[in-house]
Design a protein around this motif. Structure first.
Motif, PDB file in Angstrom:
ATOM      1  N   SER A  29       0.831  -1.214   0.000  1.00 37.44           N
ATOM      2  CA  SER A  29       0.000   0.000   0.000  1.00 37.44           C
ATOM      3  C   SER A  29       0.864   1.261   0.000  1.00 37.44           C
ATOM      4  CB  SER A  29      -0.920   0.011   1.226  1.00 37.44           C
ATOM      5  OG  SER A  29      -1.810  -1.085   1.181  1.00 37.44           O
ATOM      6  N   ILE A  30       1.928   1.251   0.795  1.00 36.82           N
ATOM      7  CA  ILE A  30       2.841   2.401   0.838  1.00 36.82           C
ATOM      8  C   ILE A  30       3.461   2.622  -0.542  1.00 36.82           C
ATOM      9  CG2 ILE A  30       5.012   3.269   1.805  1.00 36.82           C
ATOM     10  CD1 ILE A  30       4.283   1.700   4.384  1.00 36.82           C
ATOM     11  N   ILE A  31       3.895   1.526  -1.162  1.00 36.15           N
ATOM     12  CA  ILE A  31       4.548   1.629  -2.472  1.00 36.15           C
ATOM     13  C   ILE A  31       3.569   2.156  -3.517  1.00 36.15           C
ATOM     14  CG2 ILE A  31       5.566   0.276  -4.356  1.00 36.15           C
ATOM     15  CD1 ILE A  31       6.723  -1.581  -2.144  1.00 36.15           C
ATOM     16  N   THR A  36       5.114   8.027  -9.278  1.00 37.91           N
ATOM     17  CA  THR A  36       5.567   7.042 -10.267  1.00 37.91           C
ATOM     18  C   THR A  36       7.090   6.965 -10.337  1.00 37.91           C
ATOM     19  OG1 THR A  36       3.584   7.415 -11.584  1.00 37.91           O
ATOM     20  CG2 THR A  36       5.455   6.393 -12.706  1.00 37.91           C
ATOM     21  N   ALA A  37       7.755   8.119 -10.302  1.00 38.64           N
ATOM     22  CA  ALA A  37       9.215   8.132 -10.421  1.00 38.64           C
ATOM     23  C   ALA A  37       9.872   7.358  -9.280  1.00 38.64           C
ATOM     24  CB  ALA A  37       9.727   9.567 -10.432  1.00 38.64           C
ATOM     25  N   ILE A  38       9.329   7.494  -8.083  1.00 35.96           N
ATOM     26  CA  ILE A  38       9.904   6.787  -6.929  1.00 35.96           C
ATOM     27  C   ILE A  38       9.550   5.307  -7.014  1.00 35.96           C
ATOM     28  CG2 ILE A  38       9.873   6.587  -4.406  1.00 35.96           C
ATOM     29  CD1 ILE A  38       9.395   9.578  -4.249  1.00 35.96           C
ATOM     30  N   LYS A  39       8.322   4.996  -7.430  1.00 39.53           N
ATOM     31  CA  LYS A  39       7.909   3.591  -7.555  1.00 39.53           C
ATOM     32  C   LYS A  39       8.802   2.819  -8.518  1.00 39.53           C
ATOM     33  CE  LYS A  39       3.450   4.003  -8.395  1.00 39.53           C
ATOM     34  NZ  LYS A  39       2.026   3.601  -8.658  1.00 39.53           N
ATOM     35  N   HIS A  41      11.962   3.280  -8.942  1.00 34.38           N
ATOM     36  CA  HIS A  41      13.345   3.153  -8.479  1.00 34.38           C
ATOM     37  C   HIS A  41      13.640   1.673  -8.199  1.00 34.38           C
ATOM     38  CE1 HIS A  41      16.911   3.488  -5.941  1.00 34.38           C
ATOM     39  NE2 HIS A  41      17.053   4.742  -6.407  1.00 34.38           N
ATOM     40  N   PRO A  42      14.809   1.150  -8.605  1.00 35.70           N
ATOM     41  CA  PRO A  42      15.081  -0.288  -8.438  1.00 35.70           C
ATOM     42  C   PRO A  42      14.983  -0.782  -6.997  1.00 35.70           C
ATOM     43  CG  PRO A  42      17.067   0.945  -9.044  1.00 35.70           C
ATOM     44  CD  PRO A  42      15.908   1.847  -9.287  1.00 35.70           C
ATOM     45  N   ASN A  43      15.380   0.035  -6.040  1.00 35.71           N
ATOM     46  CA  ASN A  43      15.290  -0.407  -4.645  1.00 35.71           C
ATOM     47  C   ASN A  43      13.843  -0.543  -4.187  1.00 35.71           C
ATOM     48  OD1 ASN A  43      18.034  -0.463  -4.503  1.00 35.71           O
ATOM     49  ND2 ASN A  43      18.265   1.483  -3.405  1.00 35.71           N
ATOM     50  N   VAL A  44      12.987   0.323  -4.686  1.00 34.64           N
ATOM     51  CA  VAL A  44      11.563   0.227  -4.349  1.00 34.64           C
ATOM     52  C   VAL A  44      10.953  -0.989  -5.034  1.00 34.64           C
ATOM     53  CG1 VAL A  44       9.302   1.358  -4.513  1.00 34.64           C
ATOM     54  CG2 VAL A  44      11.348   2.706  -3.987  1.00 34.64           C
TER      55      VAL A  44
END
Length: 607
Positions: A29-31, A36-39, A41-44
């Motif tokens: 849910s947090i993700i 979109t740009a943060i979602k 990110h490979p670590n996310v």
């Protein structure tokens, strides 16, 4: 670090915390609420893939890992965790590939090393496990897990005393290393040192709640015949770890053998109702239902699983088995081919071979047999299907392979010291072995029908009478081996050695209409049938042991090569790859046997 970077790290820590605290849905849910740009990110994305895995949504997790690895193939952590998803999906081959890629990228990656070692050990590929230990001995020399894996390999190779000694050394050096204590308990139990194993397990349980300790304690209690307490121990293991596959398996195996049908399968049902995405647990349940011949329930569970995840290879494999059981061989064959192509596990290969032979596609069967022989050169089931293909395609080569005049021999048991005659020895053995048959029906995984089998290693129980029986066996096996011809090219004869050990031993009691399905002993070299007591009316048409006929029901193309009518005191020895089974008999008298398997200790036989 800039404010935006600090904020990003806080987001990652928040997501990680939710996953670690078993709140993977909140992590998702947090993700999903992130820009979109943060979602992207490979670590996310990595954390999202891990959250899907925790939730049991393995296809979604795998899809994310594939996307990540296509862009970041040199990220060791991504490779390792993708391997974990493949392992949960039952594709241990691809799992191992990713663990090894992770290690190639980061040679001191302990988690990847541990994961790869566990695959080798769980697949019983002890040679590869040993090679890996040697390759990484310097890298992980200071970590106790290296020694622990060495002991695990010894345990898997059935060198129980050596394994116990090494586990004890590890525990002395690392008193708080619980996993090594549990390994020691397993070695003690498998050495039939049940009292010592139970004391050690109780010490562990006094220190901490441990699903593994409860499970092993249950195994000890089961071998002791304390079934009520064993059931409680298995249930405690499942309570602590609902996905504990071995605990479910042993609990329901015991319930089956005790004929407790009202409880049989209930642990699977209970857990799967609350956690329906535990795909491997459902596959185990389906396997158990098929072995129990509860086919309608198996179909129901397969449909539930495939409705959720249509590409679940384990359930597709089970569906293929059920189709074959219904004699729908063409559809079963195509499904088995699909599963083999996807996973290429040993079991998938065997199921494909069986159906290829049924469909008379001997070329396809032989191709998979050759592949499995290369990967599992000592596995006797592979050799057995190789023999069946030869029988159907090249009878002369088949006769050369099975060596009928050399390979199957019947002996009279020698009379041990303290007995005047064989009859008195057999009488005492009959009384002792009969008392050990305390369950009500056959083990699910075994080939007997209408009878019971003792658990554990019969000849290691410390009973003086069984020690005398072991002497009789070893004396006879030595004679059998000495008479075998030399042949470095034959898969049976090339293992010839005057040094050997008995690795498995048990007793089987068949009742009226009892029999053995045609089978082999996959982990043996020489196998046996020893008759302690037999009904009076056995003949070539009732109760005899027959050799050379596969379980595939191929009609006149695959008939037995040899039949032996058993006599009390008779010991029959034969290669473990040789198909053997028995015909049902009609009698109220029991048919009591004490079989065993032998493997060579590697040293060339010399007269």
């Amino acid at each position: 670090m800039s404010g935006s970077q600090q904020q990003f790290q806080r987001i990652l820590q928040q997501i990680t915390s939710k996953i670690q605290s078993n709140e993977a849905e909140k992590a998702i849910s947090i993700i999903e609420a992130l820009p979109t740009a943060i979602k992207q990110h490979p670590n996310v994305q990595h954390l999202q893939a891990l959250a899907f895995k925790v939730l049991g949504q393995l296809p979604a997790s795998l899809l994310l890992f594939k996307q990540l690895l296509s862009q970041y193939p040199n990220q060791a952590e991504f490779q390792n965790n993708a391997g974990n998803v493949y392992k949960d999906l039952g594709n241990t081959k691809l799992a191992l590939e990713h663990y090894l890629k992770a290690l190639n990228l980061k040679s001191d990656y302990l988690d990847a090393f541990k994961n790869a070692m566990l695959v080798h050990i769980e697949e019983a590929d002890y040679e590869s496990a040993r090679q890996m230990l040697n390759a990484y001995s310097m890298v992980f020399s200071k970590h106790p897990v290296t020694q622990k894996f060495e002991a695990d390999v010894l345990l898997g190779q059935k060198q129980y005393e050596s394994a116990a000694n090494l586990y004890e050394l590890i525990v002395q050096q690392n008193p708080s290393y619980t996993v090594a204590k549990l390994g020691l308990a397993a070695a003690l139990r498998l050495s039939e040192r049940l009292s010592e194993a139970k004391m050690l397990l109780l010490d562990v349980l006094n220190e901490q709640a441990s699903a593994n300790a409860h499970y092993q304690f249950g195994l000890c209690l089961f071998e002791d015949g304390n079934y009520e307490k064993a059931e409680h121990a298995f249930e405690q293991a499942i309570l602590l770890k609902p996905s504990y596959r071995a605990a479910h398996n042993q609990l329901n195996e015991m319930l089956w053998q005790l004929n407790s049908m009202t409880k049989f399968g209930s642990s699977y049902q209970r857990v799967l109702q609350t956690e329906p995405d535990l795909s491997q647990l459902r596959e185990d349940y389906v396997d158990m239902l098929i072995n129990a011949e509860h086919y309608d329930l198996a179909v129901e569970q397969i449909e539930i699983g495939l409705n959720s995840t249509p590409s679940q290879s384990g359930l597709l494999a089970a569906k293929s088995m059920l189709l074959a059981n219904q004699q729908n061989y063409e559809e079963a064959y195509e499904l088995a081919k699909q599963v083999w192509t996807e996973r290429q596990s040993f079991r998938d290969g065997i199921e494909f071979i069986k159906l290829a032979i049924k469909m008379e596609d001997y070329q396809a069967a032989s191709k998979i047999i050759d592949k499995l022989k290369a990967e599992y050169p000592e596995n006797q089931l592979v050799q057995a299907y190789h023999a069946t293909c030869l029988k159907l395609t090249d009878p002369n080569a088949y006769q050369e392979f099975i060596m009928l005049s050399h390979s199957i021999k019947a002996f009279e048991l020698p009379v041990p010291e303290g007995y005047d005659c064989l009859e008195m020895f057999l009488s005492d053995l009959k009384a002792l072995l009969s008392s050990m048959h305390t369950t009500n029906t056959r083990p699910l995984q075994q080939t007997l029908r209408k009878g019971t089998q003792t658990p554990g290693r019969l000849l290691e129980r410390g009973e003086p009478l069984l020690n005398k029986l072991k002497w009789a066996y070893e004396s006879t096996v030595s004679k059998y081996i000495s008479a075998l011809p030399d042949d470095d090219q034959h898969p049976f004869l090339r293992r010839k050695s005057k040094h050997f050990k008995i690795t498995g031993s048990w007793s089987v009691k068949l009742d009226n209409l009892g029999f053995h399905v045609n089978h082999v002993h996959p982990d043996g070299w020489i196998s046996s049938a020893c008759y302690i007591a037999v009904p009076d009316n056995l003949s070539e048409s009732e109760g005899c042991i027959r050799f050379g006929q596969s379980p595939l029901e191929l009609g006149d193309k695959d008939t037995p090569d040899l039949s032996i009518t058993p006599q009390a005191g008779q010991l029959v020895l034969f290669p473990s790859f040789m198909w053997h089974g028995t015909l049902p008999y009609h009698s109220e008298q029991m048919r009591l046997t004490a079989p065993f398997d032998v493997v060579p200790i590697a040293e060339k036989y010399n007269d």
